[in-house]
Design a protein around this motif. Structure first.
Motif, PDB file in Angstrom:
ATOM      1  N   ASP A   1     -11.470  65.764  55.736  1.00  0.00           N
ATOM      2  CA  ASP A   1     -12.063  66.947  55.098  1.00  0.00           C
ATOM      3  C   ASP A   1     -13.143  67.555  55.990  1.00  0.00           C
ATOM      4  OD1 ASP A   1     -13.675  64.743  54.687  1.00  0.00           O
ATOM      5  OD2 ASP A   1     -14.229  65.264  52.632  1.00  0.00           O
ATOM      6  N   MET A   2     -13.956  66.678  56.625  1.00  0.00           N
ATOM      7  CA  MET A   2     -14.970  67.180  57.544  1.00  0.00           C
ATOM      8  C   MET A   2     -14.333  67.781  58.797  1.00  0.00           C
ATOM      9  SD  MET A   2     -17.985  66.865  56.251  1.00  0.00           S
ATOM     10  CE  MET A   2     -17.196  67.373  54.726  1.00  0.00           C
ATOM     11  N   GLU A   3     -13.195  67.214  59.208  1.00  0.00           N
ATOM     12  CA  GLU A   3     -12.489  67.755  60.366  1.00  0.00           C
ATOM     13  C   GLU A   3     -11.974  69.166  60.085  1.00  0.00           C
ATOM     14  OE1 GLU A   3     -10.377  67.988  64.114  1.00  0.00           O
ATOM     15  OE2 GLU A   3     -12.291  67.321  63.321  1.00  0.00           O
ATOM     16  N   VAL A   4     -11.535  69.425  58.858  1.00  0.00           N
ATOM     17  CA  VAL A   4     -11.102  70.781  58.502  1.00  0.00           C
ATOM     18  C   VAL A   4     -12.267  71.760  58.652  1.00  0.00           C
ATOM     19  CG1 VAL A   4     -10.311  72.271  56.613  1.00  0.00           C
ATOM     20  CG2 VAL A   4      -9.233  70.044  56.978  1.00  0.00           C
ATOM     21  N   PHE A   5     -13.447  71.376  58.163  1.00  0.00           N
ATOM     22  CA  PHE A   5     -14.622  72.238  58.314  1.00  0.00           C
ATOM     23  C   PHE A   5     -14.946  72.466  59.795  1.00  0.00           C
ATOM     24  CE2 PHE A   5     -16.033  70.413  54.019  1.00  0.00           C
ATOM     25  CZ  PHE A   5     -15.542  71.499  53.333  1.00  0.00           C
ATOM     26  N   ARG A   6     -14.862  71.384  60.588  1.00  0.00           N
ATOM     27  CA  ARG A   6     -15.164  71.491  62.014  1.00  0.00           C
ATOM     28  C   ARG A   6     -14.185  72.441  62.707  1.00  0.00           C
ATOM     29  NH1 ARG A   6     -14.135  69.659  67.117  1.00  0.00           N
ATOM     30  NH2 ARG A   6     -12.100  68.870  66.440  1.00  0.00           N
ATOM     31  N   LEU A   7     -12.899  72.298  62.369  1.00  0.00           N
ATOM     32  CA  LEU A   7     -11.888  73.166  62.976  1.00  0.00           C
ATOM     33  C   LEU A   7     -12.137  74.632  62.654  1.00  0.00           C
ATOM     34  CD1 LEU A   7      -8.623  71.099  62.338  1.00  0.00           C
ATOM     35  CD2 LEU A   7      -9.679  71.571  64.554  1.00  0.00           C
ATOM     36  N   ILE A   8     -12.453  74.906  61.401  1.00  0.00           N
ATOM     37  CA  ILE A   8     -12.717  76.291  61.002  1.00  0.00           C
ATOM     38  C   ILE A   8     -13.880  76.865  61.808  1.00  0.00           C
ATOM     39  CG2 ILE A   8     -13.516  77.771  59.108  1.00  0.00           C
ATOM     40  CD1 ILE A   8     -11.934  75.899  57.208  1.00  0.00           C
ATOM     41  N   ASP A   9     -14.951  76.092  61.933  1.00  0.00           N
ATOM     42  CA  ASP A   9     -16.107  76.544  62.717  1.00  0.00           C
ATOM     43  C   ASP A   9     -15.724  76.812  64.174  1.00  0.00           C
ATOM     44  OD1 ASP A   9     -17.764  76.398  60.533  1.00  0.00           O
ATOM     45  OD2 ASP A   9     -18.654  74.463  61.061  1.00  0.00           O
ATOM     46  N   GLU A  10     -14.945  75.885  64.758  1.00  0.00           N
ATOM     47  CA  GLU A  10     -14.535  76.032  66.158  1.00  0.00           C
ATOM     48  C   GLU A  10     -13.666  77.280  66.339  1.00  0.00           C
ATOM     49  OE1 GLU A  10     -15.237  74.346  68.851  1.00  0.00           O
ATOM     50  OE2 GLU A  10     -15.888  72.335  68.282  1.00  0.00           O
ATOM     51  N   PHE A  11     -12.702  77.468  65.461  1.00  0.00           N
ATOM     52  CA  PHE A  11     -11.817  78.633  65.575  1.00  0.00           C
ATOM     53  C   PHE A  11     -12.608  79.936  65.478  1.00  0.00           C
ATOM     54  CE2 PHE A  11      -8.318  75.804  63.623  1.00  0.00           C
ATOM     55  CZ  PHE A  11      -7.933  75.351  64.872  1.00  0.00           C
ATOM     56  N   ARG A  12     -13.495  79.984  64.530  1.00  0.00           N
ATOM     57  CA  ARG A  12     -14.299  81.196  64.355  1.00  0.00           C
ATOM     58  C   ARG A  12     -15.164  81.462  65.579  1.00  0.00           C
ATOM     59  NH1 ARG A  12     -16.284  80.296  58.050  1.00  0.00           N
ATOM     60  NH2 ARG A  12     -14.453  81.254  57.042  1.00  0.00           N
ATOM     61  N   GLU A  13     -15.713  80.386  66.156  1.00  0.00           N
ATOM     62  CA  GLU A  13     -16.570  80.539  67.333  1.00  0.00           C
ATOM     63  C   GLU A  13     -15.798  81.147  68.507  1.00  0.00           C
ATOM     64  OE1 GLU A  13     -19.226  77.678  70.281  1.00  0.00           O
ATOM     65  OE2 GLU A  13     -18.851  77.029  68.234  1.00  0.00           O
ATOM     66  N   TYR A  14     -14.500  80.839  68.576  1.00  0.00           N
ATOM     67  CA  TYR A  14     -13.664  81.371  69.647  1.00  0.00           C
ATOM     68  C   TYR A  14     -13.010  82.706  69.280  1.00  0.00           C
ATOM     69  CZ  TYR A  14     -14.011  77.214  72.588  1.00  0.00           C
ATOM     70  OH  TYR A  14     -14.465  76.200  73.401  1.00  0.00           O
ATOM     71  N   GLY A  15     -13.420  83.276  68.151  1.00  0.00           N
ATOM     72  CA  GLY A  15     -12.910  84.588  67.764  1.00  0.00           C
ATOM     73  C   GLY A  15     -11.513  84.572  67.199  1.00  0.00           C
ATOM     74  N   LEU A  16     -11.066  83.435  66.664  1.00  0.00           N
ATOM     75  CA  LEU A  16      -9.723  83.324  66.102  1.00  0.00           C
ATOM     76  C   LEU A  16      -9.773  83.452  64.586  1.00  0.00           C
ATOM     77  CD1 LEU A  16      -8.511  80.313  68.271  1.00  0.00           C
ATOM     78  CD2 LEU A  16      -8.034  82.741  68.639  1.00  0.00           C
ATOM     79  N   LEU A  17      -8.763  84.088  64.037  1.00  0.00           N
ATOM     80  CA  LEU A  17      -8.719  84.344  62.600  1.00  0.00           C
ATOM     81  C   LEU A  17      -8.137  83.136  61.858  1.00  0.00           C
ATOM     82  CD1 LEU A  17      -8.931  86.230  60.120  1.00  0.00           C
ATOM     83  CD2 LEU A  17      -6.626  87.058  60.697  1.00  0.00           C
TER      84      LEU A  17
END
Length: 502
Positions: free
Chosen positions: A91-107
């Protein structure tokens, strides 16, 4: 100096082009991403020169026409499954992934909970996501999946799970780990797209095994070692050979499930599938980025050994069954490797034996040996002051900075004060300083001590160091070493007889 065996720039360009060509055949392409989309440490280890975020950079190039859906299996949330390389729950990995994707400008489009049946911990997870305005879809398991095709491709099957609203031509399906339901979610989307009269396709982006290198190449054997607990076995893709008379490597699960997937797609689209083999379904171009096969072979052999140590340790901890250990030993023998072919292993064991003789004891000695990038071996042992990880780090950066062993980097008074705080104030029954505490002390000392500053500046040179411990490390220590870029293995030995205070 570490040798390079892989050209990441060439790979990223080739892979981006290939995906772009594939999406041209459809209104929408559902692209299942196998393995890790961010921080692919395995690929980085076996393909020296590989950018661990290569997949992310490929997506950045496709950012204007792609969006991401994250799948997570409800059962993994319920049992707090851990992602081993980061030591965090899914569950924490899902949050981490979302943050990482957003940081790289991915939707990020949404999160899909697969095989959901109202599990209580998953309900809490969904609530957390929705409170942060993240769209969540709930997909239930389908009776008879994947073999009962008539049931699956029907209103009671895929039709019973909601359609994920998407807007871009490439929809990337990713997940915290395997078994998260990415394939089923892609097929579910194909069903709904076709019901709405749209032309949609499916492809799989799986880095390993590499289809265009030999079956028994160490690179592909390293993939078997990485998934030995899943019983993955590399095989010749017989469908591909029969159709094209071309040898291609795939793995058992993809080959076994291919006829079923093909029939499901044909049932959905009501026409013959364009794919004649599981290799056809893939968009993997990683083999074309290899520029020095010998370097890749050597690195892959080291990864097989590294995985064998991990399996032995997990078995010791009760996390794996004995048959997994046997399969790993067979793989090690097949590759004609021994544990001591990892150069940091024997020095660590030898120093542990030396410590036992010096202190006239039979007790376990916690020792770590670092193989620096220039080939030098540096050791560290646990003492009453600091643990072996801390000692090895300090000894290594002193060696790299050409600082003599007799010169202290950190004030003994400061270290003893930290220990006293741990024991007297924080009531810690094991006040030996760990790597995190030592690194903080080093950073503070570097402000006023030029020698400490010189050594502190060498921490970045620990990236890529190979290390071995004579005892299994605590999770916190393992994570610190990983954060420094150090690849650590350990003997399957507990540091003491204690069950909690180790």
């Amino acid at each position: 100096m570490n040798k390079i065996g892989f050209d990441s720039k060439k790979y990223i360009e080739e892979q981006t082009r290939y995906i772009s060509e594939r999406v041209n055949d459809y209104d929408k392409l559902y692209l299942e991403f196998g393995g890790k989309l961010i921080g692919d440490k395995h690929a980085k280890r076996v393909l020296p020169g590989f950018d661990e975020d290569a997949k992310l950079k490929i997506l950045q190039r496709l950012a204007d026409k792609s969006e991401i859906v994250i799948c997570v299996y409800a059962g993994d949330i319920e049992r707090n499954k851990i992602r081993g390389d980061y030591g965090i729950t899914y569950d924490m990995e899902v949050f981490r992934l979302i943050d990482e994707f957003r940081e790289y400008g991915l939707l990020v489009n949404s999160v899909v909970i697969t095989r959901y049946h109202g599990q209580p911990n998953t309900k809490l997870f969904i609530n957390k996501l929705e409170k942060r305005d993240i769209k969540v879809y709930r997909h239930q398991s389908i009776d008879g999946y994947p073999s009962n095709i008539e049931m699956i491709v029907s209103e009671e099957g895929f039709g019973s799970n909601p359609y994920i609203e998407t807007t871009r031509p490439i929809v990337v399906m990713t997940a915290p780990g395997g078994g998260s339901g990415k394939l089923a979610t892609c097929l579910n989307q194909l069903y709904h797209e076709n019901q709405m009269g749209r032309t949609a396709g499916y492809s799989k982006f799986e880095t390993f095994p590499v289809w265009n290198v030999p079956l028994k190449h160490p690179l592909n054997m390293a993939y078997e070692a990485a998934t030995v607990d899943l019983r993955d076995v590399n095989m010749i893709d017989n469908f591909h050979f029969e159709k094209y008379n071309e040898v291609a490597v795939n793995y058992n699960r993809d080959i076994e499930i291919f006829p079923v997937i093909k029939r499901i797609i044909e049932k959905i689209t009501q026409k013959e599938s364009v794919y004649q083999s599981p290799t056809d379904m893939g968009v993997n171009r990683v083999g074309f980025g290899i520029v020095d096969d010998e370097v890749v072979r050597a690195a892959s052999k080291q990864e097989i050994i590294r995985r064998s140590f991990a399996i032995e340790s997990d078995f010791k901890k009760g996390l794996l069954s004995e048959d997994v250990v046997y399969r790993m030993k067979i793989l090690l023998d097949e590759a004609e490797l021994t544990p001591t072919d990892r150069l940091s292993v024997q020095p660590a064991r030898d120093y542990a034996d030396e410590c036992r003789k010096r202190f006239e004891t039979n007790d376990t000695q916690a020792v770590i040996a670092f193989e620096l990038n220039d080939g030098q071996i540096v050791t560290g042992r646990t003492s009453n002051l600091m643990d072996s990880s801390s000692a090895a780090i300090l000894n290594s950066i002193k060696k790299l900075a050409n600082v003599g062993d007799e010169i202290p980097l950190l004030s003994l008074t400061i270290l003893e004060t930290i220990q006293k705080t741990k024991s007297d104030v924080l009531h810690n029954r094991r006040p030996i300083l760990n790597a995190n505490e030592i690194l903080i002390a080093l950073a503070i000392s570097a402000v006023t001590n030029p020698t400490a500053q010189l050594c502190y500046n060498k921490l970045s040179e620990l990236e890529g160091v190979q290390a071995h411990s004579t005892v299994m490390l605590k999770k916190d220590d393992e994570q610190i070493l990983r954060n420094l870029g150090i690849d650590i293995t350990s003997d399957a030995q507990y540091p003491s007889e204690n069950l909690y205070y180790i």
